[in-house]
Design a protein around this motif. Structure first.
Motif, PDB file in Angstrom:
ATOM      1  N   TYR A  14       0.778  -1.250   0.190  1.00  0.00           N
ATOM      2  CA  TYR A  14      -0.059   0.057   0.003  1.00  0.00           C
ATOM      3  C   TYR A  14       0.722   1.333   0.249  1.00  0.00           C
ATOM      4  CZ  TYR A  14      -3.560  -3.222   1.489  1.00  0.00           C
ATOM      5  OH  TYR A  14      -4.658  -4.392   1.484  1.00  0.00           O
ATOM      6  N   PRO A  50       0.590   5.648   0.102  1.00  0.00           N
ATOM      7  CA  PRO A  50      -0.135   6.536   1.061  1.00  0.00           C
ATOM      8  C   PRO A  50      -1.585   6.655   0.722  1.00  0.00           C
ATOM      9  CG  PRO A  50       1.688   7.730   0.020  1.00  0.00           C
ATOM     10  CD  PRO A  50       1.685   6.336  -0.416  1.00  0.00           C
ATOM     11  N   ASN A  51      -2.223   6.637   1.821  1.00  0.00           N
ATOM     12  CA  ASN A  51      -3.909   6.537   2.058  1.00  0.00           C
ATOM     13  C   ASN A  51      -4.209   5.272   1.388  1.00  0.00           C
ATOM     14  OD1 ASN A  51      -6.149   8.069   2.774  1.00  0.00           O
ATOM     15  ND2 ASN A  51      -6.684   8.496   0.489  1.00  0.00           N
ATOM     16  N   GLY A  52      -3.761   4.293   1.450  1.00  0.00           N
ATOM     17  CA  GLY A  52      -4.118   3.052   0.936  1.00  0.00           C
ATOM     18  C   GLY A  52      -4.078   2.552  -0.408  1.00  0.00           C
ATOM     19  N   THR A  69      -8.204   4.913  -6.237  1.00  0.00           N
ATOM     20  CA  THR A  69      -8.170   5.734  -5.185  1.00  0.00           C
ATOM     21  C   THR A  69      -7.619   7.206  -5.466  1.00  0.00           C
ATOM     22  OG1 THR A  69      -7.839   3.891  -3.595  1.00  0.00           O
ATOM     23  CG2 THR A  69      -7.063   5.888  -2.907  1.00  0.00           C
ATOM     24  N   LEU A 116      -6.090  11.024  -4.246  1.00  0.00           N
ATOM     25  CA  LEU A 116      -5.331  11.591  -3.264  1.00  0.00           C
ATOM     26  C   LEU A 116      -5.444  13.195  -3.304  1.00  0.00           C
ATOM     27  CD1 LEU A 116      -2.006   9.808  -3.498  1.00  0.00           C
ATOM     28  CD2 LEU A 116      -3.463   9.281  -1.819  1.00  0.00           C
ATOM     29  N   THR A 117      -5.717  13.454  -2.086  1.00  0.00           N
ATOM     30  CA  THR A 117      -6.001  15.274  -2.125  1.00  0.00           C
ATOM     31  C   THR A 117      -4.781  16.002  -1.364  1.00  0.00           C
ATOM     32  OG1 THR A 117      -7.498  15.051  -0.299  1.00  0.00           O
ATOM     33  CG2 THR A 117      -8.406  14.979  -2.731  1.00  0.00           C
ATOM     34  N   ASP A 118      -4.226  15.108  -0.481  1.00  0.00           N
ATOM     35  CA  ASP A 118      -3.462  15.894   0.526  1.00  0.00           C
ATOM     36  C   ASP A 118      -1.973  15.720  -0.372  1.00  0.00           C
ATOM     37  OD1 ASP A 118      -2.430  16.311   3.629  1.00  0.00           O
ATOM     38  OD2 ASP A 118      -0.979  15.028   2.416  1.00  0.00           O
ATOM     39  N   GLN A 142       0.716  13.595   0.457  1.00  0.00           N
ATOM     40  CA  GLN A 142       0.514  12.111   0.134  1.00  0.00           C
ATOM     41  C   GLN A 142       0.603  11.956  -1.357  1.00  0.00           C
ATOM     42  OE1 GLN A 142      -3.518  10.923   1.367  1.00  0.00           O
ATOM     43  NE2 GLN A 142      -2.688  10.418   3.262  1.00  0.00           N
ATOM     44  N   TRP A 158      -4.046   4.444  -8.293  1.00  0.00           N
ATOM     45  CA  TRP A 158      -3.974   5.763  -7.860  1.00  0.00           C
ATOM     46  C   TRP A 158      -4.674   6.468  -9.012  1.00  0.00           C
ATOM     47  CZ3 TRP A 158       0.814   9.609  -8.096  1.00  0.00           C
ATOM     48  CH2 TRP A 158       0.331  10.750  -7.843  1.00  0.00           C
TER      49      TRP A 158
END
Length: 243
Positions: free
Chosen positions: A90, A92-94, A209, A211-213, A216, A240
């Motif tokens: 995994y 970041p964030n899974g 998935t 990612l917004t951060d 990350q 991703w």
């Protein structure tokens, strides 16, 4: 027809990065060596080798380099014995990640892959921990940079060759098929006059998935770049959503 354009975009971006780092020849070389050991050095009788030769040419690898590699492998001059290893984990964030490798030192490669996951905010898991989120599919990409492929004619030819589905993408036609038949379908399309850019069994994610951060996003990008920069790594598949 439906395709896997999101996945294709990810893979094309990956290919561009690999080429920019001049790593692509090392990676394809290992695939060619394994293909020759498994099926011989005649591309007319080794569909996998024929596909890899075309893949090398598509990445602007000189014919002389390809010929030398094949002669060396056929003549027994290539002493390295590569084995396939697949690692899952995994980001970041899974974000689900599958790393496909060809290595002559399993312990070294496993240690390096685990280190990359840890360094960039992820973790390497056990076999099967993320693969259930992917489906193995045969993916064939035809060159259509000039836009000359007729969609109706292509549909007839693709179905006749044994393809299951296809979509017209930017500069190419992407075909899905049974992963066990990918080389046979690719060869049939070559015989029909199409230029096959790639033909491989690939892991296609069922969900993505986001990612917004920013931290990350940065770490996930670095994880992928570092994995792809490793000579042992042949392919990196992930879910991703990079759009």
């Amino acid at each position: 027809m439906s395709g896997h354009s999101k996945w294709s975009t990810i893979k094309r971006k990956k290919g561009e990065k690999d080429g920019a780092r001049a790593k692509v020849f090392t990676k394809i070389s290992r695939e060619i060596i394994v293909a020759i050991k498994e099926g011989g050095g005649d591309p007319n009788n080794n569909a996998k080798l024929a596909t890899l030769i075309q893949k090398a040419k598509s990445n602007n690898i000189p014919n002389d380099n390809i010929d030398r590699l094949i002669k060396k492998a056929v003549g027994g001059g290539e002493k390295n014995d590569y084995e396939n290893c697949v690692y899952e984990g995994y980001g970041p964030n899974g974000v689900a990640v599958i790393v496909d490798c060809l290595t002559d030192n399993r312990n070294r490669t496993a240690g390096e892959i685990r280190h990359y996951f840890d360094k960039f905010g992820g973790n390497m898991g056990t076999s099967g921990c993320v693969s259930f989120m992917f489906s193995l599919k045969g993916i064939i990409v035809l060159d259509n940079e000039e836009g000359t492929i007729d969609e109706d004619k292509a549909m007839e030819d693709i179905l006749e060759a044994g393809g299951d589905d296809f979509s017209f993408e930017d500069g190419c036609v992407e075909i899905t098929t049974d992963p066990k038949e990918v080389e046979n379908v690719a060869n049939a399309l070559r015989d029909m006059g199409y230029t096959v850019v790639s033909a491989e069994a690939e892991q296609v994610p069922s969900t993505y998935t986001t990612l917004t951060d920013e931290d990350q996003i940065k770490k996930m990008g670095l994880l992928l770049e570092t994995l792809e920069d490793n000579d042992d790594v042949q392919n990196v598949w992930h879910n991703w959503d990079m759009d």
